[in-house]
Design a protein around this motif. Structure first.
Motif, PDB file in Angstrom:
ATOM      1  N   LYS A   6       0.989  -1.152  -0.017  1.00 39.31           N
ATOM      2  CA  LYS A   6       0.049  -0.012  -0.130  1.00 39.31           C
ATOM      3  C   LYS A   6       0.681   1.194   0.060  1.00 39.31           C
ATOM      4  O   LYS A   6       0.589   2.152  -0.609  1.00 39.31           O
ATOM      5  CB  LYS A   6      -0.782  -0.005   1.294  1.00 39.31           C
ATOM      6  N   GLU A   7       1.968   1.300   0.745  1.00 33.76           N
ATOM      7  CA  GLU A   7       2.840   2.408   0.618  1.00 33.76           C
ATOM      8  C   GLU A   7       3.347   2.724  -0.466  1.00 33.76           C
ATOM      9  O   GLU A   7       3.576   3.829  -0.860  1.00 33.76           O
ATOM     10  CB  GLU A   7       3.873   2.136   1.825  1.00 33.76           C
ATOM     11  N   ILE A   8       3.778   1.772  -1.217  1.00 37.81           N
ATOM     12  CA  ILE A   8       4.514   1.819  -2.537  1.00 37.81           C
ATOM     13  C   ILE A   8       3.521   2.258  -3.313  1.00 37.81           C
ATOM     14  O   ILE A   8       3.806   3.247  -4.165  1.00 37.81           O
ATOM     15  CB  ILE A   8       5.228   0.246  -2.779  1.00 37.81           C
ATOM     16  N   ASP A  14       2.389   4.886 -10.370  1.00 39.44           N
ATOM     17  CA  ASP A  14       2.614   4.411 -11.625  1.00 39.44           C
ATOM     18  C   ASP A  14       3.505   3.188 -11.743  1.00 39.44           C
ATOM     19  O   ASP A  14       4.117   2.687 -12.701  1.00 39.44           O
ATOM     20  CB  ASP A  14       3.293   5.456 -12.577  1.00 39.44           C
ATOM     21  N   SER A  15       4.181   2.680 -10.614  1.00 38.73           N
ATOM     22  CA  SER A  15       5.118   1.663 -10.338  1.00 38.73           C
ATOM     23  C   SER A  15       4.420   0.272 -10.802  1.00 38.73           C
ATOM     24  O   SER A  15       3.005   0.151 -10.533  1.00 38.73           O
ATOM     25  CB  SER A  15       5.814   1.479  -9.165  1.00 38.73           C
ATOM     26  N   GLU A  16       5.009  -0.551 -11.137  1.00 37.16           N
ATOM     27  CA  GLU A  16       4.531  -2.032 -11.552  1.00 37.16           C
ATOM     28  C   GLU A  16       4.876  -2.840 -10.399  1.00 37.16           C
ATOM     29  O   GLU A  16       4.733  -4.069 -10.669  1.00 37.16           O
ATOM     30  CB  GLU A  16       4.672  -2.374 -12.690  1.00 37.16           C
ATOM     31  N   ILE A  17       5.299  -2.312  -9.190  1.00 40.85           N
ATOM     32  CA  ILE A  17       5.759  -3.400  -8.046  1.00 40.85           C
ATOM     33  C   ILE A  17       4.607  -4.061  -7.620  1.00 40.85           C
ATOM     34  O   ILE A  17       3.587  -3.437  -7.050  1.00 40.85           O
ATOM     35  CB  ILE A  17       6.435  -2.716  -6.860  1.00 40.85           C
ATOM     36  N   GLN A  18       4.539  -5.382  -7.510  1.00 31.91           N
ATOM     37  CA  GLN A  18       3.544  -6.147  -6.774  1.00 31.91           C
ATOM     38  C   GLN A  18       4.191  -7.372  -6.093  1.00 31.91           C
ATOM     39  O   GLN A  18       5.000  -8.107  -6.471  1.00 31.91           O
ATOM     40  CB  GLN A  18       2.864  -6.987  -8.344  1.00 31.91           C
ATOM     41  N   ILE A  19       3.671  -7.118  -4.921  1.00 32.21           N
ATOM     42  CA  ILE A  19       3.952  -8.239  -4.030  1.00 32.21           C
ATOM     43  C   ILE A  19       2.909  -9.279  -3.503  1.00 32.21           C
ATOM     44  O   ILE A  19       1.742  -9.249  -3.629  1.00 32.21           O
ATOM     45  CB  ILE A  19       4.288  -7.653  -2.393  1.00 32.21           C
ATOM     46  N   ILE A  20       3.244 -10.755  -4.049  1.00 25.65           N
ATOM     47  CA  ILE A  20       2.426 -11.613  -4.000  1.00 25.65           C
ATOM     48  C   ILE A  20       2.968 -12.927  -3.296  1.00 25.65           C
ATOM     49  O   ILE A  20       4.307 -12.962  -3.063  1.00 25.65           O
ATOM     50  CB  ILE A  20       2.081 -12.092  -5.359  1.00 25.65           C
ATOM     51  N   ALA A  90      15.011  -1.353   4.490  1.00 25.80           N
ATOM     52  CA  ALA A  90      16.061  -1.752   3.468  1.00 25.80           C
ATOM     53  C   ALA A  90      15.094  -2.747   2.579  1.00 25.80           C
ATOM     54  O   ALA A  90      15.645  -2.716   1.214  1.00 25.80           O
ATOM     55  CB  ALA A  90      16.845  -2.804   4.368  1.00 25.80           C
ATOM     56  N   LEU A  91      14.203  -3.337   2.935  1.00 22.94           N
ATOM     57  CA  LEU A  91      13.404  -4.207   1.706  1.00 22.94           C
ATOM     58  C   LEU A  91      12.555  -3.264   0.939  1.00 22.94           C
ATOM     59  O   LEU A  91      12.726  -3.410  -0.337  1.00 22.94           O
ATOM     60  CB  LEU A  91      12.343  -5.214   2.455  1.00 22.94           C
ATOM     61  N   LYS A  92      12.116  -2.150   1.319  1.00 27.09           N
ATOM     62  CA  LYS A  92      11.390  -1.173   0.682  1.00 27.09           C
ATOM     63  C   LYS A  92      12.529  -0.661  -0.503  1.00 27.09           C
ATOM     64  O   LYS A  92      12.130  -0.630  -1.778  1.00 27.09           O
ATOM     65  CB  LYS A  92      10.856  -0.335   1.287  1.00 27.09           C
ATOM     66  N   ALA A  93      13.611  -0.402  -0.070  1.00 33.84           N
ATOM     67  CA  ALA A  93      14.861   0.326  -0.962  1.00 33.84           C
ATOM     68  C   ALA A  93      15.293  -0.532  -2.054  1.00 33.84           C
ATOM     69  O   ALA A  93      15.229  -0.177  -3.107  1.00 33.84           O
ATOM     70  CB  ALA A  93      15.856   0.806  -0.160  1.00 33.84           C
ATOM     71  N   THR A  94      15.172  -2.036  -1.533  1.00 29.07           N
ATOM     72  CA  THR A  94      15.561  -2.881  -2.456  1.00 29.07           C
ATOM     73  C   THR A  94      14.396  -3.140  -3.601  1.00 29.07           C
ATOM     74  O   THR A  94      14.847  -3.262  -4.882  1.00 29.07           O
ATOM     75  CB  THR A  94      15.946  -4.420  -1.918  1.00 29.07           C
ATOM     76  N   LEU A  95      13.340  -3.162  -3.014  1.00 28.07           N
ATOM     77  CA  LEU A  95      12.126  -3.084  -4.130  1.00 28.07           C
ATOM     78  C   LEU A  95      12.170  -2.069  -5.081  1.00 28.07           C
ATOM     79  O   LEU A  95      12.291  -2.281  -6.251  1.00 28.07           O
ATOM     80  CB  LEU A  95      10.760  -3.369  -3.344  1.00 28.07           C
ATOM     81  N   LEU A  96      12.307  -1.112  -4.469  1.00 29.42           N
ATOM     82  CA  LEU A  96      12.351   0.232  -5.438  1.00 29.42           C
ATOM     83  C   LEU A  96      13.738   0.258  -6.456  1.00 29.42           C
ATOM     84  O   LEU A  96      13.362   0.613  -7.549  1.00 29.42           O
ATOM     85  CB  LEU A  96      12.529   1.543  -4.521  1.00 29.42           C
ATOM     86  N   ALA A  97      14.878  -0.114  -5.936  1.00 29.03           N
ATOM     87  CA  ALA A  97      16.062  -0.268  -6.751  1.00 29.03           C
ATOM     88  C   ALA A  97      15.800  -1.329  -7.756  1.00 29.03           C
ATOM     89  O   ALA A  97      16.300  -1.032  -9.048  1.00 29.03           O
ATOM     90  CB  ALA A  97      17.238  -0.850  -5.955  1.00 29.03           C
ATOM     91  N   ALA A  98      15.110  -2.460  -7.552  1.00 30.12           N
ATOM     92  CA  ALA A  98      14.817  -3.519  -8.880  1.00 30.12           C
ATOM     93  C   ALA A  98      14.066  -2.765  -9.545  1.00 30.12           C
ATOM     94  O   ALA A  98      13.997  -3.460 -10.815  1.00 30.12           O
ATOM     95  CB  ALA A  98      14.132  -4.780  -7.921  1.00 30.12           C
ATOM     96  N   ALA A  99      13.008  -1.900  -9.550  1.00 29.09           N
ATOM     97  CA  ALA A  99      12.057  -1.685 -10.199  1.00 29.09           C
ATOM     98  C   ALA A  99      12.688  -0.140 -10.801  1.00 29.09           C
ATOM     99  O   ALA A  99      11.784   0.298 -11.701  1.00 29.09           O
ATOM    100  CB  ALA A  99      10.832  -1.089  -9.562  1.00 29.09           C
ATOM    101  N   GLY A 100      13.815   0.246 -10.473  1.00 30.01           N
ATOM    102  CA  GLY A 100      14.402   1.190 -11.350  1.00 30.01           C
ATOM    103  C   GLY A 100      13.846   2.714 -10.622  1.00 30.01           C
ATOM    104  O   GLY A 100      13.910   3.613 -11.502  1.00 30.01           O
ATOM    105  N   LEU A 101      13.322   2.574  -9.329  1.00 32.63           N
ATOM    106  CA  LEU A 101      12.676   4.012  -8.978  1.00 32.63           C
ATOM    107  C   LEU A 101      13.547   4.563  -7.937  1.00 32.63           C
ATOM    108  O   LEU A 101      13.124   5.682  -7.425  1.00 32.63           O
ATOM    109  CB  LEU A 101      11.428   3.441  -8.249  1.00 32.63           C
ATOM    110  N   ASN A 102      14.703   4.407  -7.603  1.00 36.72           N
ATOM    111  CA  ASN A 102      15.510   4.898  -6.624  1.00 36.72           C
ATOM    112  C   ASN A 102      17.186   4.799  -7.018  1.00 36.72           C
ATOM    113  O   ASN A 102      17.523   4.022  -7.898  1.00 36.72           O
ATOM    114  CB  ASN A 102      15.708   4.661  -5.285  1.00 36.72           C
TER     115      ASN A 102
END
Length: 102
Positions: A6-8, A14-20, A90-102
């Motif tokens: 929800k935070e992301i 516009d991000s396509e980050i999806q946690i499943i 750290a997890l949030k930053a990793t997700l964002l980095a993987a998505a090219g958002l930071n």
């Protein structure tokens, strides 16, 4: 993880980050409990389609894919308790980095 998703979405609409979640084959009895009160999708692995063994998953691993849906890294929630602010960040930053958002 619901809160993180929800935070992301709020911060990066516009991000396509999806946690499943993916429940391992042979552990079907815990699906109802694991999904209770949560919004994230939970998929059930099956014998013969066992994604967990293909990716050499350890219990409570978060497998993170990049923008091309290729393996980026693994983050384990047993050794990285998300109730600790720095581990959550750290997890949030990793997700964002993987998505090219930071």
């Amino acid at each position: 993880m619901d809160d993180l998703q929800k935070e992301i979405v709020e911060e990066y609409p516009d991000s396509e980050i999806q946690i499943i979640g993916i429940n391992g084959a042979g552990h079907e009895s815990g699906v109802e409990t694991a999904a209770d009160g949560r919004d994230l999708p939970l998929l059930q692995d099956r014998e013969g389609v066992d994604v967990s063994s293909l990716w050499d998953v350890t219990y409570r691993d978060v497998i993170i894919l990049d923008e091309q849906n290729e393996y980026y890294t693994t983050y384990n929630l047993t050794s990285n308790d998300l109730s600790e602010a720095e581990k959550y960040a750290a997890l949030k930053a990793t997700l964002l980095a993987a998505a090219g958002l930071n």
